[in-house]
Design a protein around this motif. Structure first.
Motif, short mmCIF file in Angstrom:
data_model
loop_
_atom_site.label_atom_id
_atom_site.label_comp_id
_atom_site.label_asym_id
_atom_site.label_seq_id
_atom_site.Cartn_x
_atom_site.Cartn_y
_atom_site.Cartn_z
N ASN A 108 0.84 -1.20 0.00
CA ASN A 108 0.00 0.00 0.00
C ASN A 108 0.88 1.25 0.00
OD1 ASN A 108 -2.47 1.37 -0.04
ND2 ASN A 108 -2.49 1.59 2.20
N LEU A 109 1.78 1.32 -0.99
CA LEU A 109 2.75 2.41 -1.04
C LEU A 109 2.08 3.73 -1.35
CD1 LEU A 109 5.71 0.66 -2.93
CD2 LEU A 109 5.32 0.88 -0.46
N GLU A 110 2.81 4.79 -1.08
CA GLU A 110 2.29 6.15 -1.25
C GLU A 110 1.82 6.39 -2.68
OE1 GLU A 110 6.64 6.36 -2.37
OE2 GLU A 110 5.46 5.36 -0.80
N PRO A 111 0.80 7.20 -2.87
CA PRO A 111 0.28 7.44 -4.22
C PRO A 111 1.34 7.92 -5.21
CG PRO A 111 -1.23 8.33 -2.58
CD PRO A 111 0.00 7.91 -1.84
N GLY A 112 2.36 8.61 -4.72
CA GLY A 112 3.39 9.14 -5.61
C GLY A 112 4.36 8.11 -6.13
N PHE A 113 4.32 6.88 -5.60
CA PHE A 113 5.21 5.85 -6.11
C PHE A 113 4.68 5.37 -7.45
CE2 PHE A 113 6.43 1.46 -6.87
CZ PHE A 113 7.80 1.54 -6.74
N ARG A 114 5.51 5.45 -8.49
CA ARG A 114 5.09 5.12 -9.85
C ARG A 114 5.60 3.73 -10.23
NH1 ARG A 114 7.32 10.00 -13.30
NH2 ARG A 114 6.44 8.70 -14.99
N PRO A 115 4.71 2.77 -10.47
CA PRO A 115 5.14 1.42 -10.86
C PRO A 115 5.43 1.33 -12.36
CG PRO A 115 2.77 1.48 -10.61
CD PRO A 115 3.25 2.86 -10.26
N ASP A 116 6.38 2.13 -12.79
CA ASP A 116 6.71 2.18 -14.23
C ASP A 116 8.20 2.08 -14.50
OD1 ASP A 116 7.60 4.62 -13.29
OD2 ASP A 116 6.30 5.84 -14.58
N GLY A 117 8.98 1.77 -13.44
CA GLY A 117 10.42 1.64 -13.61
C GLY A 117 11.18 2.94 -13.68
N SER A 118 10.49 4.06 -13.49
CA SER A 118 11.15 5.37 -13.67
C SER A 118 12.16 5.67 -12.57
CB SER A 118 10.10 6.48 -13.72
OG SER A 118 9.29 6.49 -12.55
N GLN A 119 12.21 4.86 -11.53
CA GLN A 119 13.21 5.04 -10.47
C GLN A 119 14.62 4.71 -10.98
OE1 GLN A 119 10.47 3.18 -10.36
NE2 GLN A 119 9.13 4.25 -8.92
N PHE A 120 14.70 3.98 -12.08
CA PHE A 120 15.97 3.58 -12.67
C PHE A 120 16.26 4.46 -13.89
CE2 PHE A 120 14.29 0.04 -10.36
CZ PHE A 120 15.38 -0.57 -9.77
N ASP A 121 17.54 4.62 -14.22
CA ASP A 121 17.90 5.46 -15.35
C ASP A 121 17.59 4.80 -16.69
OD1 ASP A 121 18.96 7.57 -13.77
OD2 ASP A 121 20.79 6.41 -13.47
N ARG A 122 17.64 3.47 -16.74
CA ARG A 122 17.36 2.78 -18.00
C ARG A 122 16.70 1.45 -17.71
NH1 ARG A 122 21.67 1.01 -22.82
NH2 ARG A 122 20.14 -0.15 -24.08
N LEU A 123 15.68 1.13 -18.48
CA LEU A 123 15.03 -0.18 -18.43
C LEU A 123 15.49 -0.98 -19.64
CD1 LEU A 123 11.41 0.82 -17.35
CD2 LEU A 123 13.37 0.20 -15.91
N LEU A 124 15.84 -2.23 -19.41
CA LEU A 124 16.53 -3.03 -20.41
C LEU A 124 15.64 -4.14 -20.95
CD1 LEU A 124 19.83 -3.33 -18.38
CD2 LEU A 124 19.48 -1.90 -20.40
N ALA A 125 15.67 -4.30 -22.25
CA ALA A 125 14.93 -5.36 -22.93
C ALA A 125 15.90 -6.44 -23.38
CB ALA A 125 14.16 -4.80 -24.12
N ASP A 126 15.36 -7.61 -23.64
CA ASP A 126 16.18 -8.72 -24.13
C ASP A 126 16.91 -8.30 -25.41
OD1 ASP A 126 16.85 -11.62 -23.95
OD2 ASP A 126 15.91 -11.65 -25.93
N GLY A 127 18.22 -8.54 -25.45
CA GLY A 127 19.02 -8.20 -26.61
C GLY A 127 19.63 -6.82 -26.59
N ASP A 128 19.25 -5.98 -25.64
CA ASP A 128 19.85 -4.64 -25.55
C ASP A 128 21.35 -4.76 -25.30
OD1 ASP A 128 17.50 -3.34 -25.97
OD2 ASP A 128 17.24 -2.64 -23.90
#
Length: 286
Positions: A108-128
């Motif tokens: 039940n995290l705070e409303p401002g927590f975004r579950p979109d990976g934006s806390q990291f500088d880069r999100l990586l896909a297979d083959g990157d």
């Protein structure tokens, strides 16, 4: 270029962190760093991370990346601390958003927590690809332990995260949210289809009685001797073994504090009105 690998083992959590580099004065990447945490007092400390800092600075290295193989359940990550000390960009597999969504609801995290990976500088896909000086790393999506697990391949060195353990210790569990034993089997076979001499670096070691900690093996050694998934073990056989074994396992000691921090790229939750940050313990929820 051949990747040079410096390993640091944390006996408290059985975690191995790595620095990948070409040699003194080169660029480097840090993989799966540990933030020390005392569950009795709720205090964090940085002895493990500071050993990595000392190595990086002693070798005159420049941090390009701080890489997570997944959101760990058995230790807190020192990603945020190391970024503040050494710079570099943070990265994790793109499916972290799925994991964040599950745990935002659980805690039940705070409303401002975004579950979109934006806390990291880069999100990586297979083959990157990831460039670390003259080293070129490849991202391998290896789900099964969690949906978001990735491995990192730098030449003949592969950092396998929570897929494989040392041959005498077997494989990772699959009973966390989104885990799947059949999916893990496919991920492991993908790793074991790499050339036989490929060096495989474990994220954890829980050594059987009679040997000390170890974390480096090869594809050939795993195919010949992994107690859970050596050549000749079928998918059905693996799934039956893994499912039965997972049913006997307790939750990792640090899963509740660790996941809350790790889905935030190592940042603590926002401080409350009294200036203190709090980690939540959901009661009767797991």
């Amino acid at each position: 270029m051949t990747a040079l690998v410096h390993a640091d083992f944390d006996p408290s959590t059985g975690t191995v962190s790595y620095v990948v580099h070409e040699g003194p004065g080169s660029a480097c990447a840090i993989v799966d760093p540990v933030l020390d945490y005392d569950p009795k007092s709720g205090r964090t400390s940085t002895a493990s991370a500071d050993r990595l800092v000392a190595f990086v600075q002693g070798q005159g290295l420049h941090v390009e990346w701080i890489l997570e193989t997944h959101a760990h359940a058995d230790h807190l990550t020192a990603t945020a601390y190391l970024k503040g000390r050494l710079g570099g960009r943070t990265a994790i597999g793109e499916r972290i958003a799925t994991v964040q969504g599950v745990f935002k609801s659980l805690f039940n995290l705070e409303p401002g927590f975004r579950p979109d990976g934006s806390q990291f500088d880069r999100l990586l896909a297979d083959g990157d690809e990831l460039r670390v000086g003259r080293l070129v790393g490849q991202v391998l999506h290896v789900p099964g332990h969690t949906p978001a697990d990735v491995a990192y391949r730098f030449g003949d060195a592969v950092f396998v995260g929570d897929t494989l353990f040392m041959p005498d210790a077997g494989t990772a569990r699959c009973d966390f949210p989104g885990g799947n034993a059949a999916t893990l089997y496919a991920s492991i076979r993908r790793l074991l289809d790499l050339p036989p001499a490929t060096r495989l670096f474990m994220c954890h070691d829980y050594p059987p009685q009679g040997r000390g900690p170890a974390w480096e093996t090869t594809v050939a050694e795993q195919r010949a001797g992994n107690i859970h998934v050596h050549d000749g073990i079928s998918e059905d056989g693996f799934v039956a073994m893994r499912t039965a074994r997972d049913a006997t396992l307790g939750m990792p000691t640090l899963i509740l504090p660790a996941v809350q921090v790790n889905i935030r790229a190592g940042e603590l939750p926002p401080k409350e009105a009294n200036g203190v940050a709090y980690l939540k313990i959901p009661v009767n929820a797991l």
